[in-house]
Write a protein that holds these residues in place. Structure first.
Motif, PDB file in Angstrom:
ATOM      1  N   GLY A 226       0.768  -1.240   0.000  1.00  0.00           N
ATOM      2  CA  GLY A 226       0.000   0.000   0.000  1.00  0.00           C
ATOM      3  C   GLY A 226       0.793   1.281   0.000  1.00  0.00           C
ATOM      4  N   PHE A 229      -0.331   3.403  -2.909  1.00  0.00           N
ATOM      5  CA  PHE A 229      -1.647   4.040  -3.006  1.00  0.00           C
ATOM      6  C   PHE A 229      -2.051   4.715  -1.706  1.00  0.00           C
ATOM      7  CE2 PHE A 229      -3.696   0.631  -0.779  1.00  0.00           C
ATOM      8  CZ  PHE A 229      -3.174  -0.546  -1.271  1.00  0.00           C
ATOM      9  N   LYS A 230      -1.039   5.000  -0.863  1.00  0.00           N
ATOM     10  CA  LYS A 230      -1.300   5.644   0.425  1.00  0.00           C
ATOM     11  C   LYS A 230      -2.083   6.947   0.279  1.00  0.00           C
ATOM     12  CE  LYS A 230       1.769   4.291   4.114  1.00  0.00           C
ATOM     13  NZ  LYS A 230       3.068   4.404   4.701  1.00  0.00           N
ATOM     14  N   ASN A 232      -4.277   7.711  -1.701  1.00  0.00           N
ATOM     15  CA  ASN A 232      -5.691   7.546  -2.050  1.00  0.00           C
ATOM     16  C   ASN A 232      -6.527   6.917  -0.949  1.00  0.00           C
ATOM     17  OD1 ASN A 232      -5.301   8.535  -4.616  1.00  0.00           O
ATOM     18  ND2 ASN A 232      -4.588   6.552  -5.341  1.00  0.00           N
ATOM     19  N   ARG A 233      -5.900   6.575   0.154  1.00  0.00           N
ATOM     20  CA  ARG A 233      -6.700   5.892   1.171  1.00  0.00           C
ATOM     21  C   ARG A 233      -6.475   6.495   2.551  1.00  0.00           C
ATOM     22  NH1 ARG A 233      -3.875   1.550   4.157  1.00  0.00           N
ATOM     23  NH2 ARG A 233      -1.775   1.402   3.381  1.00  0.00           N
ATOM     24  N   ASN A 234      -7.418   6.209   3.390  1.00  0.00           N
ATOM     25  CA  ASN A 234      -7.319   6.622   4.773  1.00  0.00           C
ATOM     26  C   ASN A 234      -6.178   5.823   5.418  1.00  0.00           C
ATOM     27  OD1 ASN A 234      -7.628   6.932   7.479  1.00  0.00           O
ATOM     28  ND2 ASN A 234      -9.785   6.335   7.542  1.00  0.00           N
ATOM     29  N   GLU A 237      -6.746   2.916   7.828  1.00  0.00           N
ATOM     30  CA  GLU A 237      -7.451   1.682   7.460  1.00  0.00           C
ATOM     31  C   GLU A 237      -6.483   0.668   6.869  1.00  0.00           C
ATOM     32  OE1 GLU A 237     -10.480   2.366   4.519  1.00  0.00           O
ATOM     33  OE2 GLU A 237      -9.014   2.814   2.966  1.00  0.00           O
ATOM     34  N   PRO A 239      -5.080  -1.998   4.218  1.00  0.00           N
ATOM     35  CA  PRO A 239      -5.129  -1.950   2.755  1.00  0.00           C
ATOM     36  C   PRO A 239      -6.277  -2.775   2.178  1.00  0.00           C
ATOM     37  CG  PRO A 239      -3.128  -3.071   3.531  1.00  0.00           C
ATOM     38  CD  PRO A 239      -3.771  -2.450   4.717  1.00  0.00           C
ATOM     39  N   PHE A 242      -9.406  -0.694   1.329  1.00  0.00           N
ATOM     40  CA  PHE A 242      -9.260   0.143   0.131  1.00  0.00           C
ATOM     41  C   PHE A 242      -9.368  -0.714  -1.129  1.00  0.00           C
ATOM     42  CE2 PHE A 242      -6.558   1.921  -3.182  1.00  0.00           C
ATOM     43  CZ  PHE A 242      -7.114   3.189  -3.325  1.00  0.00           C
ATOM     44  N   ARG A 245     -12.959  -1.936  -1.761  1.00  0.00           N
ATOM     45  CA  ARG A 245     -13.821  -0.870  -2.317  1.00  0.00           C
ATOM     46  C   ARG A 245     -13.549  -0.694  -3.807  1.00  0.00           C
ATOM     47  NH1 ARG A 245     -12.861   2.123   2.307  1.00  0.00           N
ATOM     48  NH2 ARG A 245     -11.313   3.391   1.250  1.00  0.00           N
ATOM     49  N   LEU A 246     -12.246  -0.692  -4.115  1.00  0.00           N
ATOM     50  CA  LEU A 246     -11.859  -0.496  -5.508  1.00  0.00           C
ATOM     51  C   LEU A 246     -12.395  -1.631  -6.397  1.00  0.00           C
ATOM     52  CD1 LEU A 246      -9.218   1.475  -6.608  1.00  0.00           C
ATOM     53  CD2 LEU A 246      -8.664  -0.829  -7.356  1.00  0.00           C
TER      54      LEU A 246
END
Ligand SMILES: Nc1ncnc2c1ncn2[C@@H]1O[C@H](COP(=O)(O)OP(=O)(O)O)[C@@H](O)[C@H]1O
Ligand SMILES: O=P(O)(O)OC[C@H]1O[C@](O)(COP(=O)(O)O)[C@@H](O)[C@@H]1O
Ligand SMILES: [Mg+2]
Length: 331
Positions: A226, A229-230, A232-234, A237, A239, A242, A245-246
């Protein structure tokens, strides 16, 4: 040498008890006294010691966790903390130590030898299998079997409901547990920190499978993925959320997340872990008696080996990419 100490430190791992049992009984066999140190390095600093005998380690070979308790101890990272530990060891007459733990614990062990002048042997105990110098660490085999058991069960419900499950495995920055269990559990996609992956590619693969009529999937994600893509995500949470969801957004599939978490750290050790731990415990005592220090025991093939702790810590353990590829081909 008359008296040695033994401690477990860092994350507990199934088989640590079998290692303690072996250290104690082999040391007694050689006429040594053994002191148990509770809560790892915290116990060294607090002087939380007790004399161990044969029966102190009765009925523990089958138990997960560690009867000596474990801890993560910030104070031991300071020279002042380590001086307190030295004082307590001198008071107790502890002349050498066996440290059972992971990479952090071995970093501490190195300082016990170099800075405090107390001989120390390391035994690799961590479910992560993130230590060089050994094919496998104590606890990893049990953890892999726990993960497989979970995947089997999740697969039952995933197929019934035609859902995609994103399963998160432990391993800090190491994907070993994930690669092995993805292969053995037939995962449909694998994400590990050591390997580049393209989330779009993964979603496209799932869509293709969907078009072929396959509506359930098992996606295995190592907790350490992650970095990329850090943004793009909280960050609080896992990984898995995220990624789930994706996948749901891009494929329209119904997804569920399961974070296996600390259940991977518990349970009765497998035969492989019990035998490995028993052998390593015995070897640690023998090496101390032979005058060795600042080394970690490992296993390569059937043979026990040992390496300087400094070498172990300065070498990155490589993931077998062949196994990763095979897992991908077979999925
Ligand atoms: N740089 C360091 N110097 C001294 N002790 C350390 C150091 N790094 C870790 N330790 C000790 O080892 C303990 C366990 O380390 P940790 O990384 O949490 O677990 P593990 O040994 O399972 O990898 C730490 O809490 C600390 O007491
Ligand atoms: O037990 P904690 O403190 O929640 O830490 C969780 C971490 O410990 C582990 O379970 C084991 O790691 P260590 O053996 O290095 O301690 C990791 O897989 C995980 O990232
Ligand atoms: Mg570690």
């Amino acid at each position: 040498m008359n008296k040695i100490g033994v401690l477990t430190s860092g994350g507990d791992a199934p088989g640590m008890n079998a290692a303690i049992r072996s250290v104690v009984r082999v040391a007694l066999h050689h006429g040594l006294n053994v002191v148990g140190i509770r809560r790892g390095y915290a116990g060294l600093i607090d002087g939380d010691f007790y004399q161990m005998n044969r029966s102190s380690v009765s009925d523990i070979i089958q138990r997960g966790g560690t009867i000596l308790l474990s801890a993560r101890c910030e104070e031991f990272k300071t020279p002042e903390g380590r001086q307190k530990a030295l004082h307590n060891m001198q008071q107790e007459g502890i002349e050498a130590l066996v440290v059972i733990g992971g990479d952090g614990s071995l970093t501490g062990a190195q300082k016990i030898d170099k800075e405090l002048g107390i001989p120390v042997i390391g035994i690799p105990g961590t479910i992560d299998n993130d230590l060089a110098g050994t094919e496998i660490t104590i606890g990893c085999d049990t953890a892999m079997n726990t993960v497989i058991d979970a995947i089997n069960k999740i697969r039952d419900t995933a197929t019934s409901h035609e859902r995609t499950f994103v399963i998160e495995t432990m391993g800090r920055r190491c994907g070993f547990l994930t690669v092995m269990t993805a292969l053995a559990g037939g995962a449909d996609a694998i994400l590990i920190p050591e390997m580049n992956y393209d989330l779009d590619d993964i979603c496209n693969k799932l869509i293709k499978r969907q078009e072929m009529g396959r509506l359930h999937n098992i996606v295995l994600v190592a907790e350490g993925v992650g970095e990329d893509f850090k943004t793009n995500r909280n960050l609080d949470e896992s990984p898995a959320f995220f990624i789930s969801r994706l996948i749901s957004d891009k494929t329209g599939q119904e997804t569920r997340v399961i974070i296996l978490g600390h259940l991977q750290r518990g349970g009765s050790p497998t035969v492989r872990d019990r035998v490995l731990a028993s052998r390593m415990g015995a070897k640690a005592v023998e090496l101390l008696l032979a005058g060795e220090s600042n080394i970690m025991i490992g296993i390569e093939g059937r043979e026990l080996v040992y390496h300087k702790i400094s070498e172990v810590l300065s070498t990155k353990k490589e993931i077998d990419m062949g196994l990763y590829e095979l897992g991908t081909i077979l999925s």
